[in-house]
Design a protein around this motif. Structure first.
Motif, short mmCIF file in Angstrom:
data_model
loop_
_atom_site.label_atom_id
_atom_site.label_comp_id
_atom_site.label_asym_id
_atom_site.label_seq_id
_atom_site.Cartn_x
_atom_site.Cartn_y
_atom_site.Cartn_z
N TYR A 109 80.57 45.25 53.77
CA TYR A 109 79.83 45.31 55.03
C TYR A 109 80.42 46.39 55.93
CZ TYR A 109 77.66 40.95 53.66
OH TYR A 109 76.94 39.99 52.99
N HIS A 110 81.74 46.42 56.02
CA HIS A 110 82.40 47.36 56.92
C HIS A 110 82.01 48.80 56.61
CE1 HIS A 110 85.57 49.20 59.36
NE2 HIS A 110 85.83 49.95 58.31
N ILE A 111 82.03 49.17 55.33
CA ILE A 111 81.72 50.56 55.00
C ILE A 111 80.25 50.90 55.21
CG2 ILE A 111 83.65 50.77 53.39
CD1 ILE A 111 81.70 50.39 51.12
N LYS A 171 78.51 47.64 59.30
CA LYS A 171 78.13 46.30 59.73
C LYS A 171 79.42 45.51 59.84
CE LYS A 171 73.70 46.57 57.47
NZ LYS A 171 72.95 46.27 56.26
N HIS A 172 79.78 45.14 61.05
CA HIS A 172 81.10 44.56 61.27
C HIS A 172 81.05 43.07 61.55
CE1 HIS A 172 82.37 48.72 61.15
NE2 HIS A 172 81.36 48.97 61.98
N VAL A 173 79.84 42.52 61.58
CA VAL A 173 79.67 41.08 61.70
C VAL A 173 78.65 40.67 60.64
CG1 VAL A 173 78.96 39.18 63.20
CG2 VAL A 173 80.13 41.16 64.18
N ARG A 223 83.72 38.54 60.05
CA ARG A 223 83.62 39.72 60.90
C ARG A 223 84.87 40.55 60.72
NH1 ARG A 223 86.72 39.74 65.39
NH2 ARG A 223 87.75 37.81 65.94
N CYS A 224 84.78 41.83 61.10
CA CYS A 224 85.95 42.71 61.05
C CYS A 224 86.90 42.36 62.18
CB CYS A 224 85.52 44.17 61.18
SG CYS A 224 84.63 44.81 59.77
N ARG A 225 88.17 42.69 61.97
CA ARG A 225 89.19 42.40 62.99
C ARG A 225 89.60 43.64 63.77
NH1 ARG A 225 88.44 37.15 63.09
NH2 ARG A 225 88.87 36.15 61.11
N HIS A 226 88.94 44.77 63.55
CA HIS A 226 89.31 45.98 64.28
C HIS A 226 88.56 46.04 65.61
CE1 HIS A 226 85.46 47.62 63.08
NE2 HIS A 226 85.73 47.29 61.84
N SER A 227 88.95 47.00 66.43
CA SER A 227 88.32 47.14 67.74
C SER A 227 86.97 47.82 67.61
CB SER A 227 89.23 47.94 68.67
OG SER A 227 89.35 49.27 68.16
ZN LIG Z 1 84.43 46.87 60.35
#
Ligand SMILES: [Zn+2]
Length: 146
Positions: free
Chosen positions: A5-7, A10-12, A17-21
């Motif tokens: 998802y992150h790449i 899509k961070h949620v 969910r992703c833990r980055h800012s």
């Molecule tokens: Zn992410």
């Protein structure tokens, strides 16, 4: 699976969910699209059934070789099983074994006159093959005051 998802920027997603800012999302601009060959290859690697099945081992794996090494090389030298000891003697012998072990952890390998490290071969019980080991410098007991 979150990396898939992150790449895609899509961070949620459902279940995570992703833990980055959020600033990190703005800094990156080269997100992968789901229909690219690169994404499909990465998805194939990440979702590989064998690899996913082995994750349980890697996340729960605990190595015990250090404890076993201490037990077989040091503790058995100070407290051989063939002899019996009173509680105080056993306790003190254990303390000596720990001191011996801790003071010799960083021993350098034994080096010959030609500058080469001494190596010795030993058959591995598990793999039944010869394995080369560096021979350590002999122990000195300088940490024990006269
Ligand atoms: Zn992410």
């Amino acid at each position: 699976m979150g990396i898939l998802y992150h790449i895609n920027n899509k961070h949620v997603w459902a279940g995570g969910r992703c833990r980055h800012s959020e600033e990190h999302e703005a800094e990156c601009s080269n997100w992968l699209q789901r229909d690219t060959v690169v994404f499909k290859n990465l998805r194939m690697l990440v979702t590989n059934r064998d690899w996913c099945g082995s994750m349980k081992f890697y996340t729960n794996c605990r190595q015990t070789w250090a404890v076993e090494n201490f037990f077989s090389h040091t503790l058995l030298h100070y407290c051989p099983k063939q002899k019996s000891y009173g509680y105080d003697a056993y306790h003190i012998r254990n303390m000596l074994a720990v001191m011996d072990h801790n003071n010799h952890l960083g021993r350098m390998p034994l080096v010959g006159q030609d500058g080469e490290v001494y190596a010795k071969g030993q058959v591995s019980r598990r793999t039944k093959q010869w394995v080369a080991y560096e021979e350590k410098a002999p122990k000195d007991f300088k940490y024990i005051p006269g």
